[in-house]
Design an enzyme around this catalytic site. Structure first.
Site, PDB file in Angstrom:
ATOM      1  N   ARG A   5      39.662  27.707  40.853  1.00  0.00           N
ATOM      2  CA  ARG A   5      38.829  28.917  41.655  1.00  0.00           C
ATOM      3  C   ARG A   5      39.758  30.067  41.976  1.00  0.00           C
ATOM      4  O   ARG A   5      41.122  29.535  41.926  1.00  0.00           O
ATOM      5  CB  ARG A   5      38.502  28.012  43.074  1.00  0.00           C
ATOM      6  CG  ARG A   5      39.311  27.570  43.917  1.00  0.00           C
ATOM      7  CD  ARG A   5      39.229  27.744  45.069  1.00  0.00           C
ATOM      8  NE  ARG A   5      39.154  28.887  45.273  1.00  0.00           N
ATOM      9  CZ  ARG A   5      40.008  29.328  45.916  1.00  0.00           C
ATOM     10  NH1 ARG A   5      41.414  29.535  45.348  1.00  0.00           N
ATOM     11  NH2 ARG A   5      40.080  31.374  46.667  1.00  0.00           N
ATOM     12  N   GLY A   6      38.670  30.946  42.346  1.00  0.00           N
ATOM     13  CA  GLY A   6      39.086  32.762  42.769  1.00  0.00           C
ATOM     14  C   GLY A   6      38.963  33.377  41.056  1.00  0.00           C
ATOM     15  O   GLY A   6      39.300  32.468  39.891  1.00  0.00           O
ATOM     16  N   ALA A   7      38.746  34.310  41.287  1.00  0.00           N
ATOM     17  CA  ALA A   7      38.660  35.461  40.052  1.00  0.00           C
ATOM     18  C   ALA A   7      39.546  35.461  38.955  1.00  0.00           C
ATOM     19  O   ALA A   7      39.108  34.996  38.420  1.00  0.00           O
ATOM     20  CB  ALA A   7      38.225  36.761  41.115  1.00  0.00           C
TER      21      ALA A   7
ATOM     22  N   ASN B  65      32.061  38.450  47.335  1.00  0.00           N
ATOM     23  CA  ASN B  65      33.299  37.948  47.951  1.00  0.00           C
ATOM     24  C   ASN B  65      32.806  36.449  48.440  1.00  0.00           C
ATOM     25  O   ASN B  65      31.512  36.814  49.030  1.00  0.00           O
ATOM     26  CB  ASN B  65      34.219  38.774  48.622  1.00  0.00           C
ATOM     27  CG  ASN B  65      35.942  37.507  48.834  1.00  0.00           C
ATOM     28  OD1 ASN B  65      35.919  37.449  47.754  1.00  0.00           O
ATOM     29  ND2 ASN B  65      35.797  37.865  49.764  1.00  0.00           N
ATOM     30  N   LYS B  66      33.658  35.662  48.723  1.00  0.00           N
ATOM     31  CA  LYS B  66      33.137  34.933  49.640  1.00  0.00           C
ATOM     32  C   LYS B  66      32.507  34.737  50.492  1.00  0.00           C
ATOM     33  O   LYS B  66      32.697  35.658  51.491  1.00  0.00           O
ATOM     34  CB  LYS B  66      34.674  34.080  49.950  1.00  0.00           C
ATOM     35  CG  LYS B  66      34.139  32.440  50.253  1.00  0.00           C
ATOM     36  CD  LYS B  66      33.852  31.841  49.799  1.00  0.00           C
ATOM     37  CE  LYS B  66      34.264  31.108  47.743  1.00  0.00           C
ATOM     38  NZ  LYS B  66      33.361  30.084  47.719  1.00  0.00           N
TER      39      LYS B  66
ATOM     40  N   GLN C 190      38.981  26.745  51.323  1.00  0.00           N
ATOM     41  CA  GLN C 190      39.952  27.242  50.816  1.00  0.00           C
ATOM     42  C   GLN C 190      40.566  27.956  52.089  1.00  0.00           C
ATOM     43  O   GLN C 190      41.927  28.012  51.363  1.00  0.00           O
ATOM     44  CB  GLN C 190      39.099  28.459  50.543  1.00  0.00           C
ATOM     45  CG  GLN C 190      37.826  27.294  48.343  1.00  0.00           C
ATOM     46  CD  GLN C 190      36.679  27.488  48.799  1.00  0.00           C
ATOM     47  OE1 GLN C 190      36.392  26.671  50.630  1.00  0.00           O
ATOM     48  NE2 GLN C 190      35.969  27.288  48.452  1.00  0.00           N
TER      49      GLN C 190
ATOM     50  N   ARG D  10      30.702  29.566  36.273  1.00  0.00           N
ATOM     51  CA  ARG D  10      30.148  30.270  37.456  1.00  0.00           C
ATOM     52  C   ARG D  10      29.727  31.433  36.973  1.00  0.00           C
ATOM     53  O   ARG D  10      30.536  32.295  36.551  1.00  0.00           O
ATOM     54  CB  ARG D  10      31.497  30.249  38.403  1.00  0.00           C
ATOM     55  CG  ARG D  10      32.113  28.803  38.512  1.00  0.00           C
ATOM     56  CD  ARG D  10      32.913  28.862  40.043  1.00  0.00           C
ATOM     57  NE  ARG D  10      32.202  28.976  41.051  1.00  0.00           N
ATOM     58  CZ  ARG D  10      32.697  29.069  42.407  1.00  0.00           C
ATOM     59  NH1 ARG D  10      34.143  29.405  41.791  1.00  0.00           N
ATOM     60  NH2 ARG D  10      32.405  29.346  42.796  1.00  0.00           N
TER      61      ARG D  10
ATOM     62  N   ASP E 184      34.893  38.553  44.054  1.00  0.00           N
ATOM     63  CA  ASP E 184      34.289  38.319  43.387  1.00  0.00           C
ATOM     64  C   ASP E 184      34.139  39.442  41.225  1.00  0.00           C
ATOM     65  O   ASP E 184      33.948  39.087  40.579  1.00  0.00           O
ATOM     66  CB  ASP E 184      33.833  37.113  43.214  1.00  0.00           C
ATOM     67  CG  ASP E 184      34.185  35.771  43.143  1.00  0.00           C
ATOM     68  OD1 ASP E 184      35.356  36.096  44.768  1.00  0.00           O
ATOM     69  OD2 ASP E 184      35.061  35.005  42.645  1.00  0.00           O
TER      70      ASP E 184
HETATM   71  O1  MRU Z   1      33.984  29.998  45.271  1.00  0.00           O
HETATM   72  P1  MRU Z   1      36.000  30.962  45.493  1.00  0.00           P
HETATM   73  O2  MRU Z   1      36.535  29.994  45.991  1.00  0.00           O
HETATM   74  O3  MRU Z   1      36.092  30.398  44.287  1.00  0.00           O
HETATM   75  O4  MRU Z   1      36.162  31.839  46.207  1.00  0.00           O
HETATM   76  C1  MRU Z   1      36.996  32.399  45.666  1.00  0.00           C
HETATM   77  C2  MRU Z   1      37.191  34.342  46.148  1.00  0.00           C
HETATM   78  O5  MRU Z   1      35.744  34.300  46.713  1.00  0.00           O
HETATM   79  C3  MRU Z   1      37.889  34.693  45.948  1.00  0.00           C
HETATM   80  O6  MRU Z   1      38.200  35.691  47.745  1.00  0.00           O
HETATM   81  C4  MRU Z   1      38.554  35.658  45.376  1.00  0.00           C
HETATM   82  O7  MRU Z   1      37.993  35.103  44.186  1.00  0.00           O
HETATM   83  C5  MRU Z   1      39.316  37.056  45.501  1.00  0.00           C
HETATM   84  S1  MRU Z   1      40.417  35.648  44.688  1.00  0.00           S
HETATM   85  C6  MRU Z   1      42.263  35.993  44.304  1.00  0.00           C
END
Ligand code: MRU
Length: 346
Positions: A47-49, A252-253, A201, A88, A242
């Protein structure tokens, strides 16, 4: 920084750190089929962009390998690749990673694998540059001495959300990379890390990374962040992204937007640290960003046990959008853009 890469390619397999097992266990998963990669992406094992960008890139190489083993035609490969692309919707890096490597499909398997490897290598280099630029920016915005010799004002108290660390990337984080660079300069007083839903997370992953960094940190429940900011306990907020729309709106999250509101009200900087690959010129503004809806069960149950009354329904958006006018700065590996001052990233 993770001892192993968060995501890598090893002899025809995608190898990921299983992010659902941390911090109790640092284990890797070896994926040789595209469906298993899609599943790992959906349940946030990877996970994470930026890590999703790497997953998208490697998915194409994986589809080619699996196709060769199982006698797929080009249509089968395209279908498999598309299933990863759609796993996603919010992080633009996923589709970007897929598209960049899929463009090499006509050049053969070696070209595909080389392109995917380049995506991973570039991510690490990009985030290293981003971390230093971000640290420069924070000390400037918070009025600190960049040499670290100005001890009178004390170190920075930063607030972050979700996990934008090495685990969200290949081996260097974005927002947490910036935090790490501030820490390396001896300028970090403390980090507040939001716990973050749906899978904690922050509590599990960000805390694990901050611990390995040797930083002073506290985990806080998501609802506490705005109040800590209001009470003057935070010098700046630094988060990842994201997708960044052309006008500077930032997805973002879920739970990021309240931090931006609180930061604006208190008059502290709200900084987004993200690579250029997260800026999406094709998305004009936040209203055009698709927000992933996740299943009810992540809210009404915990660790496999129902905690809400039978029949309770949930709404579970995975991301929110912070409007550009609340974003003090977006820092990338190349530049600083100031949306709240009217600058547009694209
Ligand atoms: O649902 P997730 O855990 O994939 O969400 C991740 C985030 O929102 C991060 O802040 C974003 O992807 C940046 S990661 C460098």
């Amino acid at each position: 920084v993770a001892a192993v890469r968060t995501i890598d390619w090893d002899d025809g397999a995608v190898v990921i750190i299983d992010q659902t097992a941390l911090p109790q266990e640092l284990r890797t998963l070896r994926l040789t089929e595209v469906d298993d990669l899609v599943d790992a992406i959906r349940r946030l094992a990877v996970r994470g962009a930026p890590a999703l960008g790497a997953a998208g890139a490697l998915a194409v190489a994986l589809a080619v390998r699996q196709g060769a083993r199982e006698g797929w035609n080009r249509g089968d490969v395209d279908k498999a690749v598309d299933s990863v692309r759609r796993a996603r919707p919010t992080a633009v890096n996923l589709a970007r990673g897929v598209d960049r490597v899929a463009a090499r499909l006509d050049d053969g398997p070696a070209a595909v694998e080389a392109e995917a490897a380049a995506v991973l290598d570039e991510d690490a280099a990009t985030n290293r540059a981003l971390a230093e630029r971000g640290a420069d920016l924070l000390v400037e915005l918070c009025g600190r001495d960049t040499t670290g010799s100005d001890t009178e004002e004390g170190g920075l108290r930063l607030h972050t959300h979700c996990n934008a660390g090495a685990l969200a990337c290949v081996d260097v984080g974005t927002a947490l990379g910036v935090v790490g660079a501030v820490h390396d300069r001896g300028l970090l007083a403390r980090v507040y890390a939001d716990e973050t839903r749906p899978l904690l997370q922050g509590t599990r992953l960000t805390a694990w990374e901050l611990d390995r960094m040797g930083a002073d940190y506290r985990v806080v429940v998501d609802g506490a962040g705005p109040s800590l900011i209001a009470r003057g306990q935070v010098d700046a907020v630094v988060v990842g992204a994201d997708r960044i729309a052309a006008n500077g709106d930032v997805a973002n999250k879920i739970g990021t937007y309240p931090l931006a509101l609180a930061a604006a009200r208190r008059g502290i900087p709200f900084v987004v640290a993200a690579p250029e690959s997260t800026v999406d010129p094709a998305t004009p503004d936040g209203e055009h960003i698709e927000i992933e809806d996740r299943p009810d069960v992540e809210v009404v149950a915990w660790a496999g046990r129902r905690v809400a009354p039978e029949g309770a329904r949930a709404v579970n958006p995975a991301f929110d959008v912070t409007p550009a006018d609340l974003v003090t700065a977006i820092v990338t590996e190349r530049r600083v853009v100031r949306p709240a001052a009217g600058e547009r990233p694209a």
